[in-house]
Write an enzyme that holds these catalytic residues in place. Structure first.
Site, PDB file in Angstrom:
ATOM      1  N   ASP A 494       0.837  -1.209   0.000  1.00 55.89           N
ATOM      2  CA  ASP A 494       0.000   0.000   0.000  1.00 55.89           C
ATOM      3  C   ASP A 494       0.870   1.257   0.000  1.00 55.89           C
ATOM      4  O   ASP A 494       2.091   1.204   0.279  1.00 55.89           O
ATOM      5  CB  ASP A 494      -0.890  -0.035   1.258  1.00 55.89           C
ATOM      6  CG  ASP A 494      -2.212   0.684   1.074  1.00 55.89           C
ATOM      7  OD1 ASP A 494      -2.339   1.457   0.116  1.00 55.89           O
ATOM      8  OD2 ASP A 494      -3.113   0.481   1.933  1.00 55.89           O
ATOM      9  N   ASP A 564     -10.638   2.106  -3.373  1.00 56.01           N
ATOM     10  CA  ASP A 564     -11.188   1.740  -2.064  1.00 56.01           C
ATOM     11  C   ASP A 564     -12.710   1.724  -2.099  1.00 56.01           C
ATOM     12  O   ASP A 564     -13.349   1.277  -1.145  1.00 56.01           O
ATOM     13  CB  ASP A 564     -10.725   2.742  -1.005  1.00 56.01           C
ATOM     14  CG  ASP A 564      -9.350   2.392  -0.456  1.00 56.01           C
ATOM     15  OD1 ASP A 564      -8.801   1.364  -0.867  1.00 56.01           O
ATOM     16  OD2 ASP A 564      -8.840   3.152   0.381  1.00 56.01           O
TER      17      ASP A 564
END
Ligand code: DGJ
Length: 754
Positions: A494, A564
């Site tokens: 990430d 997301d």
């Protein structure tokens, strides 16, 4: 074989060859591997006209040396006959004394200097104050499907080696530049592109590009190309989601999935980047891409070089749909680290939306048991397992297992997961550091910063300066240890903020701006080394969703997280936008809870699964809360997905109805590479009473073969034959009964054996 300018005539006479006019014989090129002698190589050099020509897939690309010694694009478009004459590159006639001959030429790679007025590819200044750089052809060498052309400054000992590679199947060409300072003085590169792509002059071009923001990525934009410039880019230190480094330029002004000329390309770079589309005074269109010139300065001491990233581009006359399919094929077969051996994406479970930072051994084991029962193949523990990580305020940098949450380390959970038949994955964000971490307390100087200036936090974190060797070594060491000590098969990598204050104070001031290149080079190097040492480990590129998706990171990772935003209806647009540039085979999509956290929208489990089955399927819901009925539904979809995933991930994608611009209805079809299976997904976000769902006419089937359909979900209209020819499904089509809001159907067509 290498040629240089001085040896040109001798070479021509000796060979007695005139490619393009008389003999279509290969010149100065190594024949492509295992090709019959009669087949022309993909890269050829016509010494008589000083013309380079690339023929591959459906594309011909040609450029040559003009009378002034400059390198100019001669042709880029549909494939020509092998012996079609292209002639020599000509100096552009100019327009007036303001745009003099040559100043607006379609330069392959222009140094800023001389009379150049177009966007330069390379701009530099020298220690002695000179800022003039005029690049002329010097030599070249052809090695199979790669061509290197050397340009040299007319006075200074500066070389620029242009590298061309060609993908034989898709005709996609990769271009990059290596800038070499052989002078005795320092040369500072102020601006450097990987390549410029020149389109035929025209007034009827439209530019397609992708924009977005967090949870709203992958919006396709269109604008007419008119005189002037359009700049796409990122100054964020990373790829970013505001723009993605991809473009498509369509001719004729009409949006068409299946027809029309499209020139398209993508930059393989995960740092600050720049793609600029210009239409000049002669209406020539030029696309220049490379490092973002903003705040850029790369000093080359005598003897030093700078290697740019690769800018890939292709052409098709079969519409934007085919442009996407060519990109998909190229990415799957040529860009991804495993290439032809790329494994199908396993069905994955991820803990993030279920447990957020509250991960612990008992809770994750329960989730793992439930996931295994659904048919999940990979279990991933997301954020929260390390350091003092109980929220996003602390812990980044301290990559040791949190012993309160996992008293015995990760081993018991990993054993459990693997004992259940799943592979084990773990979340990391290695380029970041929380000020509230042991690492920051020990090394505050490791973050990007300027001395005695504030450090702006994003999500309570700072960016580690990976350009520093000690930091890069630390990051590599931490990850290497993690992978060596634990049986981890997957990393979700990430990256949750942009750069700010990108200072590198511990090197000399004139070296500090190298951070834009050195950081990314080191990032790539870390991943490359990890992959080499731990070849069984797969990696997902995630950046708060889709803020780091590009061909650079894709060359080192196995899949990407596009957003997301996991709402299945929003996802239709996000996933549609994604597929213009990138392959469904790397696009992960999770089924999560309802109502969705992002917008509170409620949707059925059927709708959620069908939306997610358009890419690499994952589950991210709190499955411990699912009812027995929901578990049974999920098991059925997971099993079905395994039967069709090869088609979805590797097949040819047809966007039958686009959800673009919030359209209510959308449909995609994927056809397996061997043509034996097609999978259709159809969605309706909102229905009007009594409205019939549009007939869906399939594409890409064999018209003569027969196909039998079965429903994954939904209903076909009365009278739909169970079996018919490809011609029938492609022309008569299929009517699905889809009514109401947030409804969907999934249909599989299997070719009937003759
Ligand atoms: C951002 C990612 O996109 C999410 O999926 C999740 O991993 C969080 N970070 C964790 O902090």
């Amino acid at each position: 074989m290498r040629h240089s300018r001085g040896k040109r005539c001798a070479a021509v006479l000796a060979l007695g060859l005139l490619f393009g006019t008389v003999a279509p014989l290969p010149l100065a090129a190594a024949p492509a591997a295992s090709k019959a002698a009669s087949v022309a190589p993909r890269i050829r050099y016509d010494a008589a006209h000083q013309l380079f020509r690339i023929d591959a897939g459906q594309v011909t690309y040609a450029f040559g040396v003009d009378a002034d010694g400059m390198l100019q694009t001669v042709y880029w478009g549909a494939r020509l006959a092998t012996d079609d004459p292209l002639g020599a590159a000509r100096v552009s006639p100019g327009h007036s004394s303001f745009d003099s001959p040559g100043s607006t030429s379609p330069q392959e790679y222009a140094g800023w200097g001389g009379r150049i007025t177009i966007e330069p590819d390379l701009k530099a200044h020298f220690a002695d104050g000179n800022r003039d750089l005029v690049l002329h052809y010097a030599s070249h060498r052809i090695d199979g499907d790669a061509l290197d052309v050397e340009l040299r400054d007319i006075r200074l000992d500066v070389s620029v080696w242009l590298r061309y590679t060609v993908d034989p199947v898709t005709g996609i060409i990769g271009r990059s530049a290596r800038i070499e300072n052989h002078t005795a003085q320092a040369m500072t590169v102020d601006q450097a592109s990987a390549a410029s792509w020149n389109l035929p002059a025209g007034d009827d071009y439209s530019l397609r590009y992708l924009t977005g923001s967090w949870a709203r990525e992958w919006r396709l934009q269109t604008r007419a190309i008119v005189p002037g410039a359009t700049e796409l880019g990122s100054r964020r230190g990373t790829t970013g989601d505001q723009n993605n480094p991809w473009f498509a330029i369509e001719r004729g002004g009409q949006w068409n999935e299946e027809h029309g000329e499209v020139w398209f390309g993508a930059l393989a770079w995960s740092g600050s980047w720049h793609i600029r589309v210009d239409q000049d005074v002669l209406h020539q269109v030029r696309v220049t891409g490379g490092y973002n010139p903003f705040d850029f300065a790369y000093r080359l001491a005598p003897g030093q070089t700078l290697q740019t990233p690769v800018f890939y581009a292709g052409y098709t006359s079969d519409g934007i749909g085919e442009a996407s399919r060519l990109m998909h094929r190229f990415e799957m077969n040529t860009v991804l680290p495993q290439r032809a051996d790329t494994k199908l994406r396993p069905v994955l479970y991820n803990s993030w939306e279920a447990t957020e930072f509250k991960v612990d051994e008992a809770g994750q084991e329960k989730l793992a048991e439930a996931a295994a029962k659904l048919g999940v193949e990979r279990f991933v523990v997301d954020d929260g397992w390390f350091g003092a990580r109980n929220s996003d305020h602390a812990g980044l940098g301290d990559w040791t297992v949190n012993r309160e949450k996992f008293p015995h380390g990760l081993k018991p959970l990993i054993d459990k997961v693997q004992g259940l038949g799943m592979s084990f994955g773990l979340w990391v964000e290695p380029e970041m550091i929380n000020p509230d971490s042991d690492l920051y307390r020990a090394h505050p100087d490791w973050a990007l910063h300027f001395n005695d200036r504030p450090r702006s936090e994003g999500r309570n974190q700072l960016v580690l300066n990976l350009a520093r060797k000690d930091v890069a070594d630390y990051v590599y060491g931490v990850l290497d240890r993690l992978l060596s000590e634990n049986k981890i098969q997957f990393l979700k990598w990430d990256y949750n903020r942009n750069w700010t204050e990108p200072g590198w104070p511990d090197v000399a001031p004139e070296e500090q701006q190298k951070v834009y290149v050195a950081f990314i080079d080191n990032l790539y190097d870390i991943i490359r080394r990890l992959r080499a040492k731990h070849p069984g480990v797969e990696i997902e590129s995630c950046s708060g969703g889709g803020a780091r998706v590009d061909l650079g990171i894709m060359g080192l990772t196995d899949e990407v997280w596009p957003s997301d935003n996991t709402d299945p209806s929003d996802r239709l647009s996000i996933q549609d936008g994604f597929t213009y540039a990138y392959a469904p085979g790397v696009m992960m999509a999770w089924v999560t809870g309802s109502p969705n956290w992002v917008n509170n929208r409620k949707s059925s489990l059927d709708f959620r699964f069908l939306s997610s089955m358009q890419g690499g399927l994952g589950i991210g819901a709190n499955i411990l809360e699912w009812t027995p009925e929901e578990n049974a539904t999920a098991q059925r979809y997971v099993a079905e997905y395994k039967r069709i995933r090869s088609t979805v991930q590797r097949g040819r994608l047809y966007r039958l109805l686009s959800p673009r611009d919030e359209a209510r209805q959308s449909a995609t079809e994927s056809v397996s590479s061997d043509g034996t299976q097609a999978v259709l997904f159809a969605f309706q976000r909102q229905g009007y009473e009594a409205e019939r769902y549009p007939t869906l006419r399939l594409r890409g089937l064999d018209p003569k073969a027969r196909y039998r359909y079965r429903l994954i979900h939904g209903e076909a209209a009365e009278g739909t034959p169970v079996e018919a020819s490809g011609a029938y499904w492609m022309n008569q089509g299929i009517d699905l009964k889809i009514q109401g809001d947030l409804q969907a159907a999934g249909v599989v067509f299997e070719r009937v054996r003759a």
